[in-house]
Design an enzyme around this catalytic site. Structure first.
Site, PDB file in Angstrom:
ATOM      1  N   ASP A  10       0.866  -1.184   0.000  1.00  0.00           N
ATOM      2  CA  ASP A  10       0.000   0.000   0.000  1.00  0.00           C
ATOM      3  C   ASP A  10       0.904   1.236   0.000  1.00  0.00           C
ATOM      4  O   ASP A  10       1.765   1.381   0.862  1.00  0.00           O
ATOM      5  CB  ASP A  10      -0.891  -0.027   1.249  1.00  0.00           C
ATOM      6  CG  ASP A  10      -1.875   1.136   1.264  1.00  0.00           C
ATOM      7  OD1 ASP A  10      -3.078   0.873   1.334  1.00  0.00           O
ATOM      8  OD2 ASP A  10      -1.439   2.300   1.206  1.00  0.00           O
ATOM      9  N   ASP A 110      -3.741   2.627  -5.255  1.00  0.00           N
ATOM     10  CA  ASP A 110      -2.470   2.594  -4.526  1.00  0.00           C
ATOM     11  C   ASP A 110      -2.187   1.306  -3.764  1.00  0.00           C
ATOM     12  O   ASP A 110      -1.369   1.291  -2.860  1.00  0.00           O
ATOM     13  CB  ASP A 110      -2.378   3.813  -3.586  1.00  0.00           C
ATOM     14  CG  ASP A 110      -3.022   3.567  -2.243  1.00  0.00           C
ATOM     15  OD1 ASP A 110      -4.008   2.809  -2.196  1.00  0.00           O
ATOM     16  OD2 ASP A 110      -2.535   4.110  -1.248  1.00  0.00           O
ATOM     17  N   GLU A 111      -2.849   0.211  -4.158  1.00  0.00           N
ATOM     18  CA  GLU A 111      -2.675  -1.046  -3.432  1.00  0.00           C
ATOM     19  C   GLU A 111      -2.606  -2.218  -4.399  1.00  0.00           C
ATOM     20  O   GLU A 111      -3.288  -2.213  -5.408  1.00  0.00           O
ATOM     21  CB  GLU A 111      -3.922  -1.301  -2.577  1.00  0.00           C
ATOM     22  CG  GLU A 111      -3.762  -0.952  -1.144  1.00  0.00           C
ATOM     23  CD  GLU A 111      -5.078  -1.072  -0.407  1.00  0.00           C
ATOM     24  OE1 GLU A 111      -5.617  -2.182  -0.318  1.00  0.00           O
ATOM     25  OE2 GLU A 111      -5.553  -0.041   0.086  1.00  0.00           O
TER      26      GLU A 111
HETATM   27  N1  DCP Z   1      -8.649   8.738  -0.912  1.00  0.00           N
HETATM   28  C1  DCP Z   1      -9.657   9.691  -1.043  1.00  0.00           C
HETATM   29  N2  DCP Z   1     -10.676   9.745  -0.117  1.00  0.00           N
HETATM   30  C2  DCP Z   1     -10.709   8.887   0.940  1.00  0.00           C
HETATM   31  C3  DCP Z   1      -9.707   7.912   1.083  1.00  0.00           C
HETATM   32  C4  DCP Z   1      -8.668   7.870   0.138  1.00  0.00           C
HETATM   33  O1  DCP Z   1      -9.633  10.467  -2.004  1.00  0.00           O
HETATM   34  N3  DCP Z   1     -11.713   8.981   1.846  1.00  0.00           N
HETATM   35  C5  DCP Z   1      -7.546   8.704  -1.911  1.00  0.00           C
HETATM   36  C6  DCP Z   1      -6.375   9.561  -1.447  1.00  0.00           C
HETATM   37  C7  DCP Z   1      -5.355   8.581  -0.957  1.00  0.00           C
HETATM   38  C8  DCP Z   1      -5.619   7.353  -1.809  1.00  0.00           C
HETATM   39  O2  DCP Z   1      -7.028   7.382  -2.083  1.00  0.00           O
HETATM   40  O3  DCP Z   1      -4.020   9.069  -1.110  1.00  0.00           O
HETATM   41  C9  DCP Z   1      -5.230   6.060  -1.121  1.00  0.00           C
HETATM   42  O4  DCP Z   1      -5.988   5.880   0.056  1.00  0.00           O
HETATM   43  P1  DCP Z   1      -5.418   5.233   1.374  1.00  0.00           P
HETATM   44  O5  DCP Z   1      -6.572   4.855   2.208  1.00  0.00           O
HETATM   45  O6  DCP Z   1      -4.435   4.163   1.034  1.00  0.00           O
HETATM   46  O7  DCP Z   1      -4.688   6.440   2.133  1.00  0.00           O
HETATM   47  P2  DCP Z   1      -3.295   7.130   1.895  1.00  0.00           P
HETATM   48  O8  DCP Z   1      -2.480   6.427   0.861  1.00  0.00           O
HETATM   49  O9  DCP Z   1      -3.528   8.570   1.612  1.00  0.00           O
HETATM   50  O10 DCP Z   1      -2.636   7.043   3.321  1.00  0.00           O
HETATM   51  P3  DCP Z   1      -1.925   5.787   4.057  1.00  0.00           P
HETATM   52  O11 DCP Z   1      -0.489   6.192   4.207  1.00  0.00           O
HETATM   53  O12 DCP Z   1      -2.622   5.702   5.364  1.00  0.00           O
HETATM   54  O13 DCP Z   1      -2.112   4.577   3.200  1.00  0.00           O
HETATM   55 CA    CA Z   2      -2.131   4.173   0.943  1.00  0.00          CA
HETATM   56 CA    CA Z   3      -4.859   2.101   0.021  1.00  0.00          CA
END
Ligand code: DCP
Ligand code: CA
Ligand code: CA
Length: 367
Positions: A10, A110-111
């Site tokens: 991730d 992103d996963e």
């Molecule tokens: N995303 C979004 N709205 C949300 C959740 C996520 O637009 N409610 C988008 C932005 C994030 C991407 O999806 O960058 C990936 O989501 P993740 O849940 O993997 O969160 P992040 O990558 O931002 O943070 P982490 O480091 O916790 O994985």
């Molecule tokens: Ca992420």
């Molecule tokens: Ca993710």
């Protein structure tokens, strides 16, 4: 059953990390990536934030004005989402990850799940080394960090990846699964939302361990057969869903904005039924059968929610699609306290008409 080694990668604070890549001066500041709704200057929601901004309580889904308030005395930078840019980077990273897997399944932007059983010959030390190499390659070539979970199945790999972030690596051996999962709060299991967690709390279930030890029959009585059985197995760390290589077409989806934000079942269903018809036309043209149906709801605060259901048998029927969507929306609305702004329908897990017929023929021949 054969012991598998599954890895989940991730990408860390992905959209915000992409922005830091484009402008490295951002790295020392709170960075907030926003979905501006356009209704008024600061209306909309936070898509994600870097870890500096998170220290101030800024996270995905909160309103932009609230994030501004939390960060008012800082040199925080607020930026609009730029999907095209993030997808470009995601594609390049996914290509690297694919090279490390026997089987590869990307989930969202992103996963990705990697089945690495053969590559590491079921050896967890080797799996750890492979993960380290993979992290280094992604960092060297794309300048992006990720967090990795390794486990005997997808469920454990996913929870392990959340265990240490950012830039983490957590490997759980089969014999460690229970001691790893049991102390965690029950909402760390996928599918245990706020409502189910509340229900569980009234039953005295707080941790995954509590859930694992709870009478399975009683869970079925409370949550229904499908969910009850799932909760029991998941809490015990059991999951045999395969890492699924995607075919040419991954999914067909359509989304549409409602005339007004609403919680009215009839209005939302009417819109969803139109979407089903459009999707079904495309499905018929491409001669596909689908096995999974999902709904996507963009809420009044621009946060995105989704629900999906896997059918017991692949189908190409419009009626089956509408019926499943109807059920998903009804359940979703009963759990939602916020109005819906846009509604979407998605079908996936396709098989070709040809394969479906072949499968049926062989079924009849062997039975
Ligand atoms: N995303 C979004 N709205 C949300 C959740 C996520 O637009 N409610 C988008 C932005 C994030 C991407 O999806 O960058 C990936 O989501 P993740 O849940 O993997 O969160 P992040 O990558 O931002 O943070 P982490 O480091 O916790 O994985
Ligand atoms: Ca992420
Ligand atoms: Ca993710």
């Amino acid at each position: 059953m054969k012991v598998r080694t599954i890895l989940l990668a991730d990408l860390d604070y992905f959209f915000a990390q992409c922005e830091e890549l484009r402008d490295p001066t951002l790295k020392s500041k709170p960075v907030v990536v926003c979905v501006y709704s356009g209704r008024s200057e600061d209306s909309g929601a936070v898509s994600t934030a870097n870890y500096i901004a998170r220290k101030y309580g800024v996270k995905s889904g909160i309103p932009i004005f609230l994030a501004k308030k939390k960060l008012q005395d800082t040199d925080a930078v607020f930026l609009p989402v730029d999907h095209t840019f993030y997808e470009e980077i995601s594609d390049k990273i996914m290509q690297i990850l694919r090279g490390y897997a026997d089987l590869f399944e990307q989930v969202g932007i992103d996963e990705a799940y990697l089945d690495i059983t053969e590559k590491t010959q079921g050896n967890f030390e080797e799996a750890r080394e492979l993960a380290q190499k993979l992290k280094e390659e992604v960092k060297n070539k794309q300048r992006i960090t990720c967090s990795i979970g390794i486990g005997p199945n997808k469920l454990v790999a996913k929870i392990a990846a959340d265990n240490q972030k950012p830039d983490g690596l957590t490997a759980i051996k089969p014999e460690e699964v229970k001691s790893f999962l049991f102390p965690l709060p029950v909402n760390r299991l996928i599918g245990v939302g706020r409502r189910n967690a509340e229900k569980m709390e009234t039953l005295g279930i707080k941790t995954i361990g509590d859930l694992a030890k709870y009478d399975a029959q009683r869970l079925v009585e409370v949550f229904g057969k499908r969910l009850g059985v799932y909760f029991h197995e998941a809490a015990n760390g059991e999951d045999d869903s395969p890492v699924q290589e995607s075919g040419e077409t991954e999914s067909i989806s359509k989304i549409s904005t409602l005339k007004e934000n609403t919680l009215d079942f009839g209005l939302i269903l009417e819109k969803a039924n139109n979407l089903c018809e459009g999707i079904h036309r495309e499905l018929s043209q491409r001669r596909l059968y689908f096995k999974q149906v999902g709904i996507i709801a963009v809420m009044a605060d621009m946060s995105i929610r989704s629900r999906s259901e896997t059918l017991t048998k692949a189908t190409n029927e419009l009626q089956a699609l509408k019926k499943t969507v109807n059920g998903l929306i009804e359940k979703f609305l009963s759990e939602s306290n916020q109005e819906v702004r846009r509604i979407g329908v998605k079908i996936s897990h396709f098989t070709k008409e040809h394969d479906e017929q072949k499968r049926l023929t062989s079924f009849f021949e062997t039975n």
